[in-house]
Structures are given as structure tokens and as C-alpha cells.
Design a protein around this motif. Structure first.
Motif, PDB file in Angstrom:
ATOM      1  N   MET A  68      81.410 110.286  -4.251  1.00 29.41           N
ATOM      2  CA  MET A  68      79.954 110.211  -4.106  1.00 29.41           C
ATOM      3  C   MET A  68      79.296 111.530  -4.524  1.00 29.41           C
ATOM      4  N   GLY A  69      79.940 112.652  -4.226  1.00 29.80           N
ATOM      5  CA  GLY A  69      79.414 113.951  -4.640  1.00 29.80           C
ATOM      6  C   GLY A  69      79.378 114.105  -6.147  1.00 29.80           C
ATOM      7  N   VAL A  70      80.416 113.633  -6.816  1.00 32.55           N
ATOM      8  CA  VAL A  70      80.462 113.701  -8.278  1.00 32.55           C
ATOM      9  C   VAL A  70      79.377 112.804  -8.880  1.00 32.55           C
ATOM     10  N   ILE A  71      79.221 111.612  -8.331  1.00 31.36           N
ATOM     11  CA  ILE A  71      78.175 110.702  -8.825  1.00 31.36           C
ATOM     12  C   ILE A  71      76.794 111.316  -8.611  1.00 31.36           C
ATOM     13  N   TYR A  72      76.587 111.936  -7.456  1.00 29.65           N
ATOM     14  CA  TYR A  72      75.305 112.585  -7.142  1.00 29.65           C
ATOM     15  C   TYR A  72      75.023 113.734  -8.107  1.00 29.65           C
ATOM     16  N   SER A  73      76.035 114.564  -8.383  1.00 26.98           N
ATOM     17  CA  SER A  73      75.807 115.689  -9.299  1.00 26.98           C
ATOM     18  C   SER A  73      75.586 115.198 -10.730  1.00 26.98           C
ATOM     19  N   MET A  74      76.273 114.124 -11.130  1.00 28.26           N
ATOM     20  CA  MET A  74      76.033 113.568 -12.462  1.00 28.26           C
ATOM     21  C   MET A  74      74.622 112.993 -12.554  1.00 28.26           C
ATOM     22  N   TYR A  75      74.168 112.354 -11.485  1.00 26.00           N
ATOM     23  CA  TYR A  75      72.805 111.829 -11.454  1.00 26.00           C
ATOM     24  C   TYR A  75      71.797 112.964 -11.607  1.00 26.00           C
ATOM     25  N   LYS A  76      72.014 114.054 -10.883  1.00 28.29           N
ATOM     26  CA  LYS A  76      71.099 115.189 -10.988  1.00 28.29           C
ATOM     27  C   LYS A  76      71.116 115.790 -12.387  1.00 28.29           C
ATOM     28  N   ASP A  77      72.314 115.931 -12.982  1.00 27.28           N
ATOM     29  CA  ASP A  77      72.443 116.587 -14.279  1.00 27.28           C
ATOM     30  C   ASP A  77      71.976 115.726 -15.445  1.00 27.28           C
ATOM     31  N   TYR A  78      72.222 114.419 -15.383  1.00 22.96           N
ATOM     32  CA  TYR A  78      71.963 113.572 -16.540  1.00 22.96           C
ATOM     33  C   TYR A  78      70.754 112.655 -16.411  1.00 22.96           C
ATOM     34  N   VAL A  79      70.189 112.524 -15.226  1.00 23.47           N
ATOM     35  CA  VAL A  79      69.020 111.668 -15.058  1.00 23.47           C
ATOM     36  C   VAL A  79      67.798 112.495 -14.659  1.00 23.47           C
ATOM     37  N   VAL A  80      67.936 113.306 -13.631  1.00 27.25           N
ATOM     38  CA  VAL A  80      66.787 114.042 -13.105  1.00 27.25           C
ATOM     39  C   VAL A  80      66.378 115.183 -14.039  1.00 27.25           C
ATOM     40  N   LYS A  81      67.332 115.997 -14.491  1.00 22.02           N
ATOM     41  CA  LYS A  81      66.996 117.146 -15.340  1.00 22.02           C
ATOM     42  C   LYS A  81      66.387 116.733 -16.681  1.00 22.02           C
ATOM     43  N   PRO A  82      66.933 115.723 -17.396  1.00 24.86           N
ATOM     44  CA  PRO A  82      66.265 115.317 -18.640  1.00 24.86           C
ATOM     45  C   PRO A  82      64.851 114.786 -18.401  1.00 24.86           C
ATOM     46  N   ARG A  83      64.643 114.098 -17.274  1.00 25.65           N
ATOM     47  CA  ARG A  83      63.308 113.611 -16.943  1.00 25.65           C
ATOM     48  C   ARG A  83      62.342 114.776 -16.742  1.00 25.65           C
ATOM     49  N   GLU A  84      62.798 115.807 -16.029  1.00 26.42           N
ATOM     50  CA  GLU A  84      61.967 116.985 -15.794  1.00 26.42           C
ATOM     51  C   GLU A  84      61.683 117.712 -17.096  1.00 26.42           C
ATOM     52  N   ALA A  85      62.676 117.770 -17.973  1.00 32.59           N
ATOM     53  CA  ALA A  85      62.486 118.442 -19.260  1.00 32.59           C
ATOM     54  C   ALA A  85      61.464 117.691 -20.106  1.00 32.59           C
ATOM     55  N   LYS A  86      61.498 116.354 -20.075  1.00 30.61           N
ATOM     56  CA  LYS A  86      60.515 115.565 -20.829  1.00 30.61           C
ATOM     57  C   LYS A  86      59.111 115.773 -20.278  1.00 30.61           C
ATOM     58  N   GLN A  87      58.995 115.852 -18.948  1.00 27.20           N
ATOM     59  CA  GLN A  87      57.685 116.074 -18.328  1.00 27.20           C
ATOM     60  C   GLN A  87      57.133 117.447 -18.677  1.00 27.20           C
ATOM     61  N   LEU A  88      57.987 118.459 -18.703  1.00 29.93           N
ATOM     62  CA  LEU A  88      57.541 119.797 -19.077  1.00 29.93           C
ATOM     63  C   LEU A  88      57.117 119.852 -20.534  1.00 29.93           C
ATOM     64  N   ALA A  89      57.854 119.155 -21.402  1.00 24.01           N
ATOM     65  CA  ALA A  89      57.510 119.119 -22.828  1.00 24.01           C
ATOM     66  C   ALA A  89      56.202 118.382 -23.054  1.00 24.01           C
ATOM     67  N   ALA A  90      55.945 117.341 -22.257  1.00 27.96           N
ATOM     68  CA  ALA A  90      54.708 116.585 -22.405  1.00 27.96           C
ATOM     69  C   ALA A  90      53.502 117.379 -21.923  1.00 27.96           C
ATOM     70  N   GLN A  91      53.694 118.268 -20.962  1.00 24.33           N
ATOM     71  CA  GLN A  91      52.599 119.080 -20.447  1.00 24.33           C
ATOM     72  C   GLN A  91      52.197 120.173 -21.427  1.00 24.33           C
ATOM     73  N   LYS A  92      53.115 120.612 -22.257  1.00 21.11           N
ATOM     74  CA  LYS A  92      52.814 121.699 -23.216  1.00 21.11           C
ATOM     75  C   LYS A  92      52.184 121.122 -24.408  1.00 21.11           C
TER      76      LYS A  92
END
Length: 92
Positions: A68-92
Motif C-alpha cells: 500500500m505504501g508503494v502504491i501511495y508513493s506511485m500515486y503521489k509521484d505519477y498522478v498528483v505531481k504531474p497534475r500540479e505541474a500542469k496547473q502551474l504551467a497553466a497559471q503562467k
């Protein structure tokens, strides 16, 4: 060295990074404690078989927590971070 100067222990720092570590440890100790309490009432079961069942149950819980920890860290690395990066790029 600066991490220890802040007064926060290594365990709590690691627990914040991966919250499934304390869950796995707590589950392991809970299962072992429960099975040790059941040791008096094991009936005709041999001691070695009872201890093997206790070990397998505790290890299974820890492996599940690690998974479950590995799945959680993969979710954070591959789902949450790219989403945040897209939001930051859209704001600029």
C-alpha cells in the motif's frame, strides 16, 4: 545534521514521508500481541504450528502495508505531481 537539530526524530520524519510505515509496525505488533494472548487457548495445536501461523499473519500484514505504501508513493509521484505541474504551467 540539520534534521536532528530541529528536534524531530528520524522516525517521525520518515512517518510523514510514508504514513504506511507506522501502520505496518502497529499492525505487526498488534497481531503478535493478539496471537501471544491466544497462546494459552491453542488447544491441541502444536506450539511450532501456532508460532508459524503468528509469523505468517504478521509478515502478511507488513507486506500488505509495504504494498500500500508503494502504491501511495506511485500515486503521489505519477498522478498528483504531474497534475500540479500542469496547473502551474497553466497559471503562467
Amino acid at each position: 545534521m540539520s534534521d536532528y537539530e530541529e528536534g524531530e526524530s528520524k522516525f517521525w520524519r520518515k512517518a510523514k514521508e510514508n504514513p504506511f510505515v507506522p501502520v505496518g509496525m502497529a499492525g505487526f505488533f498488534a497481531i503478535v500481541g493478539y496471537r501471544l494472548m491466544k497462546l494459552k487457548h491453542r488447544g491441541d495445536t502444536k506450539m511450532s504450528v501456532h508460532l508459524i501461523h503468528m509469523r505468517v499473519a504478521a509478515q502478511g500484514f507488513v507486506v500488505g502495508a509495504i504494498t500500500m505504501g508503494v502504491i501511495y508513493s506511485m500515486y503521489k509521484d505519477y498522478v498528483v505531481k504531474p497534475r500540479e505541474a500542469k496547473q502551474l504551467a497553466a497559471q503562467k
